[in-house]
Write an enzyme that holds these catalytic residues in place. Structure first.
Site, PDB file in Angstrom:
ATOM      1  N   ASP A 233      37.190  56.920  64.916  1.00 21.02           N
ATOM      2  CA  ASP A 233      36.910  55.999  63.822  1.00 21.02           C
ATOM      3  C   ASP A 233      37.927  56.171  62.697  1.00 21.02           C
ATOM      4  O   ASP A 233      38.395  57.284  62.435  1.00 21.02           O
ATOM      5  CB  ASP A 233      35.528  56.281  63.230  1.00 21.02           C
ATOM      6  N   GLY A 253      40.895  54.184  68.275  1.00 19.00           N
ATOM      7  CA  GLY A 253      40.146  54.026  69.515  1.00 19.00           C
ATOM      8  C   GLY A 253      38.679  53.726  69.323  1.00 19.00           C
ATOM      9  O   GLY A 253      37.915  53.756  70.295  1.00 19.00           O
ATOM     10  N   ASP A 254      38.259  53.427  68.090  1.00 25.50           N
ATOM     11  CA  ASP A 254      36.846  53.142  67.848  1.00 25.50           C
ATOM     12  C   ASP A 254      36.748  52.188  66.658  1.00 25.50           C
ATOM     13  O   ASP A 254      37.675  51.418  66.406  1.00 25.50           O
ATOM     14  CB  ASP A 254      36.058  54.442  67.614  1.00 25.50           C
ATOM     15  N   ASP A 255      35.645  52.248  65.897  1.00 27.66           N
ATOM     16  CA  ASP A 255      35.483  51.363  64.746  1.00 27.66           C
ATOM     17  C   ASP A 255      36.550  51.652  63.694  1.00 27.66           C
ATOM     18  O   ASP A 255      36.867  52.819  63.426  1.00 27.66           O
ATOM     19  CB  ASP A 255      34.104  51.557  64.112  1.00 27.66           C
TER      20      ASP A 255
END
Length: 449
Positions: A233, A253-255
């Site tokens: 994140d 790789g995320d939010d």
């Protein structure tokens, strides 16, 4: 025509970011929340080289950083002290900061995390989580850490904090982690924080995590990690008050942004909400959400404004998520002026998202979700418009969608999916669910604009 205009907007935003070293600089006259913590000039300056630091990328400088911070703390100079990190690669283990301190990374400076995980410090789990976020028990300390601090600045000339997270990501993939991975930067129980003009690279886990903090400014930063890096994140304000996140580029790789406030029974017991949070002029991409709330929302989240977001090549544009057993609340949220390009789903508001820390959570602890306004959203190459799915025993109320135009890329049009929700929808294309057409909901939606 609309698609070409949106594409041009996004390309211009990305180009401006690259020209500024990755981050964005607000134009003169742009509204800003950064004044909640004024930038300070320190009364004293020391260099990491004064404490034996060697920036050759091979020498381990943990002792130099620990000694420098201890010296600053003991010195307690009037106006505080700036620790200067010159150009070079400064390999180090995890270290703590202290109050009344500026960590300044010069152009070309890289503070690089050691790949030796065997001596990485362990710390207690966060009380609002009850255990490590990934595994029971404690957790690895963040690479740069601070607890109960006041007046801390991390800034520079776009120098880099490199978590060298690949080793940690592979441990996660192989399932041989012993404890929850370290964040790149975490500050706990701290006030008056500025994080600006720094590149955050390859975090082992979440990148910037202010938790139980107040008066925090994150501005003009660049956050980068591969899209297949797990749980990286960008910025996760957690049980924190008065947070300003502006003018930044995030690709992870995320939010990109995820606002949190604790996990199930532990978050409800700790009862520290996140409130007074502004997110403005963020551009970026990633496989999950561009802007998210949750799914850890048990302490409550309220009074959030997110605007002027450019989100591309992303799973979900806007994602507001909670679950039965979470308790807490999500109230008074406004997301406005969002450009989406090449996203799987434009909007998701979900009452069935996220896992639980253990089997001791109360299934009857239902969240309250009320007064959410999503307006002025334009999207091109969007596969699905979105879904709003509340909880049967705790429906989501006063949900307002206004001036949302999404060009659906799917060959066969996919409709909105809605359940256990009420509110209003004005000028939404494709047409929103019939759930959002009640008279009361429409009145709220008109008044919210």
């Amino acid at each position: 025509m609309a698609g070409r205009l949106l594409m041009a907007r996004l390309l211009l935003a990305i180009l401006l970011a690259l020209l500024q070293g990755g981050a964005f600089v607000a134009a003169e006259g742009d509204e800003t929340c950064s004044g909640i913590v004024p930038m300070k000039k320190r009364g004293e300056v020391v260099s990491i080289t004064d404490f034996g630091g060697v920036g050759d990328g091979r020498t381990l400088n943990t002792e130099a950083f620990v000694s420098a911070v201890a010296w600053i703390e003991q010195r307690n100079a009037p106006g505080g002290t700036l620790l200067y990190v010159p150009s070079g690669v400064w390999l180090t283990g995890a270290f703590n900061l202290t109050s009344h301190m500026t960590l300044f990374l010069a152009q070309g400076a890289v503070i690089s995390a050691t790949q030796d995980t065997s001596s990485w410090p362990l710390i207690d789990p966060l009380p609002s989580y009850g255990r490590g976020r990934e595994l029971p028990g404690g957790r690895y300390m963040s690479f740069i850490h601070g607890n109960k601090l006041h007046d801390v600045i991390i800034t520079g000339e776009n120098g880099t904090i490199d978590g060298q997270g690949d080793l940690w990501w592979n441990m996660w993939r192989r399932r041989n982690l012993r404890f929850t991975r370290p964040n790149l930067l975490e500050l706990m129980h701290s006030t008056d924080i500025i994080i600006s003009n720094v590149v955050f690279l390859n975090s082992p886990f979440w990148n910037i995590h202010p938790v139980y903090c107040s008066n925090v400014v994150v501005r003009n930063v660049t956050i980068l990690a591969p899209h297949d890096s797990p749980n990286t994140d960008g910025v996760d304000p957690d049980s924190s008050l008065n947070v300003c996140i502006e003018d930044s580029y995030i690709s992870t790789g995320d939010d990109l942004i995820a606002i949190k406030s604790g996990w199930d029974e532990y978050g409800m017991a700790y009862a520290h909400p996140s409130s007074g949070i502004t997110v403005r002029r963020i551009t970026g991409s990633g496989p999950f959400a561009g802007f998210a709330i949750g799914s850890e929302t048990s302490g409550g989240i309220a009074n959030v404004l997110a605007e002027n977001l450019n989100i591309f090549n992303t799973g979900i544009g806007i994602h507001i998520k909670t679950n039965s057993g979470r308790g807490g609340f999500i109230l008074n949220i406004t997301v406005s002026d969002v450009n989406l390009w090449n996203v799987r789903k434009g909007l998701r508001i979900a009452g069935n998202a996220g896992d639980h820390p253990d089997d001791r959570y109360n299934t009857n602890a239902l969240p309250v979700v009320d007064k959410l306004t999503i307006k002025n959203v334009w999207g091109v190459r969007v596969l699905q418009p979105g879904s709003i799915q509340g909880i049967k025993k705790s429906p989501f109320t006063q949900i307002c969608l206004s001036n949302i135009k999404l060009d659906i890329a799917a060959v066969k049009a996919v409709p909105w999916i809605c359940s256990d929700v009420s509110g209003g929808a004005l000028e939404v294309q494709p047409a929103a669910c019939t759930n959002l057409t009640s008279t009361n909901g429409m009145n709220f939606c008109t008044g919210a604009l």
